[in-house]
Design a protein around this motif. Structure first.
Motif, PDB file in Angstrom:
ATOM      1  N   GLN A 307      -3.688   0.911   6.763  1.00  0.00           N
ATOM      2  CA  GLN A 307      -4.859   1.538   6.150  1.00  0.00           C
ATOM      3  C   GLN A 307      -4.452   2.678   5.217  1.00  0.00           C
ATOM      4  O   GLN A 307      -5.030   2.855   4.141  1.00  0.00           O
ATOM      5  CB  GLN A 307      -5.805   2.050   7.236  1.00  0.00           C
ATOM      6  N   ASP A 310      -3.124   1.141   2.166  1.00  0.00           N
ATOM      7  CA  ASP A 310      -4.221   0.601   1.360  1.00  0.00           C
ATOM      8  C   ASP A 310      -4.962   1.722   0.635  1.00  0.00           C
ATOM      9  O   ASP A 310      -5.313   1.581  -0.548  1.00  0.00           O
ATOM     10  CB  ASP A 310      -5.176  -0.176   2.264  1.00  0.00           C
ATOM     11  N   ARG A 314      -5.228   2.091  -3.305  1.00  0.00           N
ATOM     12  CA  ARG A 314      -6.508   2.193  -3.994  1.00  0.00           C
ATOM     13  C   ARG A 314      -6.580   3.480  -4.833  1.00  0.00           C
ATOM     14  O   ARG A 314      -7.120   3.477  -5.945  1.00  0.00           O
ATOM     15  CB  ARG A 314      -7.657   2.163  -2.989  1.00  0.00           C
TER      16      ARG A 314
END
Length: 596
Positions: A307, A310, A314
């Motif tokens: 996470q 990620d 992003r």
């Protein structure tokens, strides 16, 4: 085999302590400083407050104990003594009990300490003067599992440590019994099966001791003993009378059954073997539970790491998209490379022209359609109250009078108030990405017209509405920009490029128009035949999925039957390129109508 090693009375006189400190032998050479163990004992005392709920206890930690047991609790002295050898092979400078979680490095030692804390909290009954020593011994035997069960009620997370301590406390009593014959077998049952009935050990783990005790003691006597220790588990901490009564019942049951029970000669060996099996099963269960916890922790850490990666990816993508949008929507209408640098050639823009009367009429019609689609009825919120302001409801007023006349508390609320609120009109965000590779020449004129129509209509509809159009091949060129002013002229362009860069075009439109942000009617129109390479397609599909997940509608317009469908988009085939403005206008109207 007895519990009396874990609860000790006050030494008879100071000579006992003197003999402990100096028994005439040469002074021992400690492997570590006694002061270091004093620190460990002090930190154990700090943790004992939370474990036992008592602040009047002293913990002494040193190699060996006066009682000879791994640890012992002295109720009259208010002291818990702890054998430092339980921490082996750790040295005192490696042990920091004051730090919560440090006990995980020495679970066996901590389990023994938790057991003594349970005694300190719940072994508060005192034996009366003149009590039968054998009865007291039986009561203290029942006390072992009783205090652990009582401790679990307030601290259920200590169960793992109490299971570990059972191997340290029970096995020495089995190997070096102080009781013989039937009392030895009964004590083993109380120490193992009593812990089973308080939830420390599982029934499947204690099967070996259960079978052996049934064979040695008989089913009837074992049932009687089970009933006695189960009743003792319910005894209050201060109830010495009841505990001694259970001890008397224990002795009476053994005395009554002893003459008729033939005991095997190797009883100690049988009990040791059965208890070893129990402890092995318990250790295996604990190891499996620990492995499962480690696996779960590792999986959670992996998910957290994924996470975090990620989120970082992003964030990097957003920064890159911001840079791309800034370079694409420049004031000079220049063509740029994917990295934002100006492209030396390849600008598809051929010039500008004045909008036709048909385009102006289409923009006006689309503006009216968008205003109609964006209109929201006023919301109404109706509330009732027992007092004004509001409209009087006679039925509720009569009901309130009847309730008051009946002597009950009035609950009817006769006044009704309606509050009407205007719903905000959502703005529009429309991004158009048009493919200007050589195969898309037929789309140039209708898309140029559609871009101007949509931009003009959006500006007439709502000052917060914005649109933008990007022509892409290998490079990116802004045909219209996300400003609040409508373009005065139609930008014309040609399709002579090669390769494709749809992913960066979507990033620029997403950042420039905030297509991923809720609160507006959002639409992305991609005019392309999607005849891309695998990498180009994968990057574009990733962006499309992110937008659709965020609630943005994505429409793909194609002009030929040989076009491919980009996964995640709504495909619309237009046999007549001139119908592109109408299709885009309808999609924009639907997008703003669905906005809530």
């Amino acid at each position: 085999m007895s519990a009396h090693h874990h609860i000790q009375s006050t030494p008879e006189d100071d000579a006992d302590l003197a003999r402990w400190d100096d028994d005439g032998a040469p002074p021992a050479q400690p492997r570590s400083s006694p002061a270091a163990w004093l620190r460990v004992g002090a930190e154990l005392g700090d943790r004992l407050v939370a474990l036992s709920g008592r602040q009047d206890l002293l913990v002494t930690c040193r190699p060996g104990t006066r009682s000879g047991a791994p640890a012992a609790f002295f109720p009259t002295l208010g002291e818990v003594e702890f054998d430092a050898r339980l921490f082996a092979p750790l040295q005192p400078h490696e042990i920091h009990p004051r730090i919560v979680g440090d006990e995980e490095r020495y679970p066996a030692a901590w389990g023994v300490f938790v057991h003594e804390a349970a005694h300190a909290a719940h072994s508060v009954w005192t034996q009366p003067a003149g009590a039968n020593p054998r009865v007291v011994e039986a009561a203290l035997l029942l006390e072992e599992s009783r205090v652990e069960g009582a401790h679990l009620i307030t601290r259920p997370t200590d169960r793992t440590y109490l299971r570990t301590s059972a191997r340290t406390l029970v096995m020495p009593d089995i190997a070096h019994p102080t009781l013989q014959g039937i009392e030895q077998a009964a004590a083993a049952a109380a120490l193992i099966l009593g812990r089973r009935d308080t939830g420390i050990l599982d029934a499947g783990e204690t099967r070996a001791v259960t079978d052996l005790c049934q064979r040695v003691l008989g089913a009837d006597l074992l049932t009687t003993l089970t009933r006695i220790w189960t009743a003792a588990h319910q005894c209050a901490d201060h109830d010495a009378t009841t505990m001694l009564a259970h001890g008397q019942q224990w002795c009476d049951a053994l005395d009554a059954a002893a003459p008729a029970l033939p005991l095997p000669e190797n009883l100690t060996d049988l009990l040791s073997g059965a208890v070893k099996v129990v402890m092995a099963h318990a250790a295996a269960t604990d190891a499996a539970d620990l492995a499962a916890q480690d696996a779960a922790a590792n999986a959670m850490a992996s998910r957290s790491k994924a996470q975090a990666q990620d989120r970082a990816q992003r964030a990097g993508q957003r920064r890159k998209a911001a840079a791309t949008a800034k370079s694409v929507f420049n004031a000079r209408s220049t063509t740029v490379n994917p990295d934002g640098t100006p492209a030396p050639s390849g600008n598809p823009v051929t010039g500008t022209r004045r909008p036709t009367a048909a385009e102006q009429s289409a923009a006006a019609r689309l503006s009216r359609a968008l205003r109609a689609a964006a209109y929201r009825e006023r919301s109404e919120e109706r509330t009732t109250s027992p007092t004004p302001p509001g409209r009087l409801n006679m039925r509720a007023a009569l009901a309130r009078d009847a309730q008051r006349a009946a002597g009950s508390v009035p609950t009817a609320e006769p006044f009704t108030h309606t509050r009407r609120r205007n719903s905000p009109t959502p703005p529009l965000r429309v991004g158009i990405a048009v493919d200007v590779s050589g195969s898309m020449r037929a789309a140039c004129k209708p898309v140029a017209s559609a871009a101007w129509i949509v931009a003009r209509a959006a500006a007439l509809t709502d000052p917060d509405s914005r649109t933008a159009t990007i022509a892409y091949d290998r490079h990116l060129t802004a045909l219209t920009r996300p400003t609040h002013r409508a373009p005065e002229r139609v930008t014309t362009f040609d399709a002579t490029g090669g390769h494709h860069n749809l992913a960066n075009a979507i990033d620029a439109l997403d950042h420039g128009l905030e297509l991923s942000r809720p609160g507006a009617g959002r639409l992305l129109v991609i005019v392309t035949d999607a005849r891309y390479g695998s990498d180009e397609t994968a990057q574009a599909v990733t962006r499309v999925k992110q937008l659709t997940t965020a609630g943005c509608a994505v429409l793909q317009l194609t002009l030929t039957d040989k076009s491919r469908h980009l996964p995640g988009t709504t495909l619309l085939h237009l046999p007549q390129p001139s119908s592109a403005p109408v299709a885009i206008a309808k999609a924009a109207t639907d997008a703003i109508r669905r906005t809530r």
